[in-house]
Design a protein around this motif. Structure first.
Motif, PDB file in Angstrom:
ATOM      1  N   VAL A 166      31.036  80.886  33.632  1.00  0.00           N
ATOM      2  CA  VAL A 166      30.315  80.696  32.369  1.00  0.00           C
ATOM      3  C   VAL A 166      28.978  80.002  32.610  1.00  0.00           C
ATOM      4  CG1 VAL A 166      32.446  80.637  31.036  1.00  0.00           C
ATOM      5  CG2 VAL A 166      31.421  78.481  31.780  1.00  0.00           C
ATOM      6  N   GLY A 167      28.740  79.485  33.815  1.00  0.00           N
ATOM      7  CA  GLY A 167      27.435  78.938  34.186  1.00  0.00           C
ATOM      8  C   GLY A 167      27.229  77.501  33.742  1.00  0.00           C
ATOM      9  N   GLY A 168      25.974  77.065  33.864  1.00  0.00           N
ATOM     10  CA  GLY A 168      25.622  75.715  33.445  1.00  0.00           C
ATOM     11  C   GLY A 168      25.500  74.721  34.575  1.00  0.00           C
ATOM     12  N   VAL A 169      25.848  75.126  35.812  1.00  0.00           N
ATOM     13  CA  VAL A 169      25.721  74.219  36.954  1.00  0.00           C
ATOM     14  C   VAL A 169      24.809  74.870  37.996  1.00  0.00           C
ATOM     15  CG1 VAL A 169      27.889  75.096  37.935  1.00  0.00           C
ATOM     16  CG2 VAL A 169      26.965  72.936  38.752  1.00  0.00           C
ATOM     17  N   PRO A 170      23.721  74.200  38.401  1.00  0.00           N
ATOM     18  CA  PRO A 170      22.794  74.810  39.366  1.00  0.00           C
ATOM     19  C   PRO A 170      23.397  74.916  40.766  1.00  0.00           C
ATOM     20  CG  PRO A 170      22.122  72.549  38.855  1.00  0.00           C
ATOM     21  CD  PRO A 170      23.256  72.879  37.936  1.00  0.00           C
ATOM     22  N   GLY A 171      22.925  75.896  41.516  1.00  0.00           N
ATOM     23  CA  GLY A 171      23.366  76.053  42.899  1.00  0.00           C
ATOM     24  C   GLY A 171      24.722  76.703  43.067  1.00  0.00           C
ATOM     25  N   ASN A 172      25.220  77.358  42.011  1.00  0.00           N
ATOM     26  CA  ASN A 172      26.578  77.923  42.055  1.00  0.00           C
ATOM     27  C   ASN A 172      26.561  79.280  42.754  1.00  0.00           C
ATOM     28  OD1 ASN A 172      29.311  78.103  41.605  1.00  0.00           O
ATOM     29  ND2 ASN A 172      29.114  78.761  39.487  1.00  0.00           N
ATOM     30  N   LYS A 173      26.427  79.250  44.075  1.00  0.00           N
ATOM     31  CA  LYS A 173      26.156  80.434  44.892  1.00  0.00           C
ATOM     32  C   LYS A 173      27.398  81.049  45.510  1.00  0.00           C
ATOM     33  CE  LYS A 173      23.723  77.406  46.983  1.00  0.00           C
ATOM     34  NZ  LYS A 173      24.277  76.160  46.384  1.00  0.00           N
ATOM     35  N   PRO A 285      29.090  66.562  32.426  1.00  0.00           N
ATOM     36  CA  PRO A 285      27.829  66.307  31.721  1.00  0.00           C
ATOM     37  C   PRO A 285      26.718  67.212  32.231  1.00  0.00           C
ATOM     38  CG  PRO A 285      28.870  64.246  32.402  1.00  0.00           C
ATOM     39  CD  PRO A 285      29.646  65.347  33.054  1.00  0.00           C
ATOM     40  N   GLY A 286      25.950  67.788  31.304  1.00  0.00           N
ATOM     41  CA  GLY A 286      24.850  68.652  31.683  1.00  0.00           C
ATOM     42  C   GLY A 286      25.225  70.105  31.872  1.00  0.00           C
ATOM     43  N   THR A 287      26.508  70.455  31.699  1.00  0.00           N
ATOM     44  CA  THR A 287      26.938  71.853  31.788  1.00  0.00           C
ATOM     45  C   THR A 287      27.107  72.418  30.384  1.00  0.00           C
ATOM     46  OG1 THR A 287      29.316  71.377  31.756  1.00  0.00           O
ATOM     47  CG2 THR A 287      28.213  71.299  33.895  1.00  0.00           C
ATOM     48  N   LYS A 288      27.411  73.719  30.299  1.00  0.00           N
ATOM     49  CA  LYS A 288      27.668  74.341  29.006  1.00  0.00           C
ATOM     50  C   LYS A 288      28.966  73.838  28.392  1.00  0.00           C
ATOM     51  CE  LYS A 288      25.304  78.693  30.091  1.00  0.00           C
ATOM     52  NZ  LYS A 288      25.473  80.148  30.273  1.00  0.00           N
ATOM     53  N   VAL A 289      29.869  73.358  29.247  1.00  0.00           N
ATOM     54  CA  VAL A 289      31.181  72.879  28.793  1.00  0.00           C
ATOM     55  C   VAL A 289      31.324  71.429  29.266  1.00  0.00           C
ATOM     56  CG1 VAL A 289      33.651  73.374  28.768  1.00  0.00           C
ATOM     57  CG2 VAL A 289      32.032  75.242  29.090  1.00  0.00           C
ATOM     58  N   PRO A 290      30.833  70.471  28.479  1.00  0.00           N
ATOM     59  CA  PRO A 290      30.702  69.104  28.980  1.00  0.00           C
ATOM     60  C   PRO A 290      31.992  68.306  29.123  1.00  0.00           C
ATOM     61  CG  PRO A 290      29.932  69.253  26.714  1.00  0.00           C
ATOM     62  CD  PRO A 290      30.193  70.656  27.157  1.00  0.00           C
ATOM     63  N   THR A 291      33.078  68.704  28.429  1.00  0.00           N
ATOM     64  CA  THR A 291      34.306  67.903  28.483  1.00  0.00           C
ATOM     65  C   THR A 291      35.497  68.744  28.928  1.00  0.00           C
ATOM     66  OG1 THR A 291      34.960  68.346  26.183  1.00  0.00           O
ATOM     67  CG2 THR A 291      33.438  66.493  26.575  1.00  0.00           C
ATOM     68  N   ILE A 292      36.497  68.072  29.480  1.00  0.00           N
ATOM     69  CA  ILE A 292      37.705  68.765  29.923  1.00  0.00           C
ATOM     70  C   ILE A 292      38.464  69.337  28.733  1.00  0.00           C
ATOM     71  CG2 ILE A 292      39.149  66.693  29.891  1.00  0.00           C
ATOM     72  CD1 ILE A 292      39.283  69.506  32.522  1.00  0.00           C
ATOM     73  N   GLU A 293      38.374  68.659  27.576  1.00  0.00           N
ATOM     74  CA  GLU A 293      39.044  69.164  26.376  1.00  0.00           C
ATOM     75  C   GLU A 293      38.444  70.500  25.938  1.00  0.00           C
ATOM     76  OE1 GLU A 293      39.790  65.025  26.972  1.00  0.00           O
ATOM     77  OE2 GLU A 293      37.841  66.030  26.650  1.00  0.00           O
ATOM     78  N   MET A 294      37.111  70.573  25.982  1.00  0.00           N
ATOM     79  CA  MET A 294      36.439  71.823  25.625  1.00  0.00           C
ATOM     80  C   MET A 294      36.772  72.913  26.642  1.00  0.00           C
ATOM     81  SD  MET A 294      32.363  72.511  24.984  1.00  0.00           S
ATOM     82  CE  MET A 294      32.259  71.205  23.761  1.00  0.00           C
ATOM     83  N   ALA A 295      36.851  72.556  27.911  1.00  0.00           N
ATOM     84  CA  ALA A 295      37.190  73.528  28.957  1.00  0.00           C
ATOM     85  C   ALA A 295      38.589  74.097  28.729  1.00  0.00           C
ATOM     86  CB  ALA A 295      37.098  72.874  30.326  1.00  0.00           C
ATOM     87  N   ARG A 296      39.529  73.240  28.360  1.00  0.00           N
ATOM     88  CA  ARG A 296      40.899  73.710  28.100  1.00  0.00           C
ATOM     89  C   ARG A 296      40.942  74.626  26.886  1.00  0.00           C
ATOM     90  NH1 ARG A 296      43.243  67.708  29.307  1.00  0.00           N
ATOM     91  NH2 ARG A 296      43.534  67.950  31.569  1.00  0.00           N
ATOM     92  N   ALA A 297      40.103  74.331  25.891  1.00  0.00           N
ATOM     93  CA  ALA A 297      40.045  75.193  24.704  1.00  0.00           C
ATOM     94  C   ALA A 297      39.516  76.578  25.085  1.00  0.00           C
ATOM     95  CB  ALA A 297      39.158  74.555  23.634  1.00  0.00           C
ATOM     96  N   TYR A 298      38.476  76.611  25.934  1.00  0.00           N
ATOM     97  CA  TYR A 298      37.949  77.896  26.387  1.00  0.00           C
ATOM     98  C   TYR A 298      38.977  78.652  27.230  1.00  0.00           C
ATOM     99  CZ  TYR A 298      33.109  77.674  24.784  1.00  0.00           C
ATOM    100  OH  TYR A 298      31.987  77.672  24.011  1.00  0.00           O
ATOM    101  N   THR A 299      39.737  77.920  28.018  1.00  0.00           N
ATOM    102  CA  THR A 299      40.796  78.549  28.811  1.00  0.00           C
ATOM    103  C   THR A 299      41.780  79.275  27.909  1.00  0.00           C
ATOM    104  OG1 THR A 299      40.624  76.949  30.625  1.00  0.00           O
ATOM    105  CG2 THR A 299      42.726  78.085  30.372  1.00  0.00           C
ATOM    106  N   ARG A 300      42.205  78.595  26.843  1.00  0.00           N
ATOM    107  CA  ARG A 300      43.133  79.225  25.896  1.00  0.00           C
ATOM    108  C   ARG A 300      42.501  80.457  25.248  1.00  0.00           C
ATOM    109  NH1 ARG A 300      44.113  73.694  24.801  1.00  0.00           N
ATOM    110  NH2 ARG A 300      42.689  73.737  23.014  1.00  0.00           N
ATOM    111  N   ASP A 301      41.232  80.324  24.868  1.00  0.00           N
ATOM    112  CA  ASP A 301      40.527  81.436  24.218  1.00  0.00           C
ATOM    113  C   ASP A 301      40.462  82.658  25.128  1.00  0.00           C
ATOM    114  OD1 ASP A 301      40.057  79.951  21.944  1.00  0.00           O
ATOM    115  OD2 ASP A 301      38.032  79.334  22.542  1.00  0.00           O
ATOM    116  N   PHE A 302      40.030  82.447  26.377  1.00  0.00           N
ATOM    117  CA  PHE A 302      39.882  83.572  27.300  1.00  0.00           C
ATOM    118  C   PHE A 302      41.218  84.254  27.574  1.00  0.00           C
ATOM    119  CE2 PHE A 302      35.712  81.742  28.708  1.00  0.00           C
ATOM    120  CZ  PHE A 302      34.968  82.906  28.598  1.00  0.00           C
TER     121      PHE A 302
END
Length: 502
Positions: A166-173, A285-302
């Motif tokens: 989902v992006g938001g972190v630089p250098g993710n090669k 911090p500084g990513t599109k998904v700043p918290t672990i709670e939000m990340a878990r919500a996206y996990t459920r959604d996907f």
């Protein structure tokens, strides 16, 4: 009404048809209303009125519109009033926080594709999604409608694995490493990636430094089935084109509605025929998904959306509050990525992330102990061999080496002004600095981060190197880094307290 069509060569966020005032009266169209222009094909545009820019009996449109309607400059075309599309009702309904039917969603998507909705109306649609959202059934319908607007790739070989961050972190090669490991294990992973929009470097921006990424659908199918993997730019194919049209409106607004993001990602995966998908969700911090709670919500959604669409989806929540590895920028990221495939054991963060993600995909494909097997494939050189097969299949040099990728010829160092430990690194600031240096357009531009979180720094140490192809951009990036100070260094002592000695 018949008008002579001519082209104007002015770029605009929303191209419009320019019609003489008296012709507008005869057509019955007001400023800002729609007209349908018919040549061999038809096209709907917003009308602008003028009594000076265009002659009576003529209509001015952009060059690409003349091509779209199958006409040539100077041809006579039919121009008539076009009523506001019915899909506007669906947009208003979503603005009122009501659930949309499958047909209402499809109507909005089709009208975006056919240019029947203005940028303002698409902005209203995105804003309504940002504020009111969609339930999972609506998102599934939205996804399917976007897929139906473009072509699909039908592979003879199955299963078809895919991977997306989902992006938001630089250098993710990590993508070329993941694809090479998975393909070397005998699975097929046709990877389409994006170019940077607001980031410092998209996957396609650095992959194109060593091979062709502008592949058509037939080439993607052929290379994937023959070699096992591909590294293509998604924009070179007609996969879910409405998604790209919506993104062009979404970015200036600075919003990324959950429903749009999910449908955007999943529509591209459905279009490429993926049966199994791994989604990387960098968090911090500084990513599109700043918290672990939000990340878990996206996990459920996907995962729930995958079930609705008949796709097996797994997610990996990854560490994202500092760059992955050291390099940011096209040539620098390509060099670091290929060095790891060649056997370098640094940066360990890139190796660990690539092998963990590849390992999950291997296990999805029935290969046990996925991470350990991924590490073995990487260390044995099998991944490098497969990587070179992919590069050659995409028109690259069979003798490609990491050090063929050169950073920009202008270099400046950023020194630490104090001693201590790296406390935080601001991803967004690093992206701004890398872009100031010229990335991703200037392939040699970018940054090398020499000190990461938790590492000891002495005053005067080089903590970051800036590279640029243009000297003035290098200096501009350095000035910005001094102003932003993206790498925060602190000592171990936070506060001192005590009583005065008498």
């Amino acid at each position: 009404m018949k008008l002579i069509v001519n082209a104007y060569d002015v770029e605009s966020i929303e191209p419009r048809a320019i019609i003489h005032d008296r012709d507008c009266v005869e057509i019955g169209v007001k400023e800002g209303e729609r007209v349908q222009i018919c040549g061999k094909r038809q096209y709907v545009m917003i009308a602008n009125r003028s009594d000076s820019v265009v002659k009576k009996g003529c209509i001015l449109v952009p060059k690409d519109v003349i091509e779209k309607i199958g006409a040539s400059e100077g041809d006579e075309v039919s121009v008539m009033f076009s009523p506001k599309p019915e899909s506007v009702r669906g947009i208003r309904k979503k603005m009122d926080n009501q659930k949309l039917t499958k047909d209402e969603i499809n109507s909005i998507v089709v009208d975006i594709l056919e240019n029947k909705l203005s940028k303002i109306e698409i902005s209203a649609w995105l804003t309504s999604l940002y504020i009111n959202g969609m339930d999972i059934d609506e998102i599934a319908d939205f996804t399917n409608s976007m897929v139906d607007t473009g072509e699909r790739i039908q592979f003879e070989r199955t299963p078809v694995f895919d991977f997306h961050s989902v992006g938001g972190v630089p250098g993710n090669k990590v993508t070329p490493i993941v694809v090479s490991i998975v393909a070397a294990a005998g699975l097929m992973l046709p990877k389409t990636s994006s170019r940077a929009i607001s980031s410092a470097c998209g996957t396609s921006d650095f992959v194109e430094t060593f091979c062709n990424v502008e592949l058509d659908a037939d080439s993607v199918k052929r290379i994937s089935e023959e070699v096992g993997g591909v590294l293509a730019w998604g924009g070179s194919m007609n996969l879910a084109p409405v998604d790209d049209m919506v993104i062009s409106v979404e970015n200036p607004l600075g919003i990324n509605p959950r429903a749009q993001m999910l449908a955007s990602i999943m529509s591209k995966k459905l279009a490429i025929g993926a049966t199994h998908l791994l989604v990387d969700i960098p968090t911090g911090p500084g990513t599109k998904v700043p918290t672990i709670e939000m990340a878990r919500a996206y996990t459920r959604d996907f995962m729930e959306l995958g079930d609705k669409l008949g796709m097996h989806v797994e997610c990996a929540v990854t560490y994202g509050d500092q760059p992955v590895g050291s390099a940011i920028g096209p040539n620098l990221e390509a060099r670091e990525c290929i060095r790891i495939l060649e056997g370098w054991d640094h940066p360990s963060s890139v190796i660990e992330k690539a092998c963990e993600l590849a390992g999950i995909i291997l296990e999805m494909g029935g290969i046990p102990n996925g991470t350990e097997e991924a590490e073995r494939i990487l260390k044995s050189g099998e991944a490098l061999k497969k990587f070179k097969e992919i590069v050659v299949a995409q028109g690259g040099d069979p003798n490609l080496k990491a050090d063929d990728l050169k950073p920009g010829k202008y270099k400046l160092e950023i020194l630490s002004t104090s001693s201590g430990y790296v406390h935080t690194i601001d991803n967004k600031d690093l992206v701004q600095i890398a872009r100031a240096a010229g990335a991703p357009g200037d392939k040699g531009a970018g940054l090398l981060i020499l000190k990461k979180k938790g590492q000891r720094v002495e005053k005067g140490d080089v903590i970051m190197e800036i590279y640029a192809d243009v000297e003035s951009k290098c200096q501009r990036a350095k000035d910005m880094s001094i102003r932003l100070q993206p790498i925060d260094i602190e000592g171990m002592l936070i506060e001192k307290a005590g009583k005065a000695i008498r």
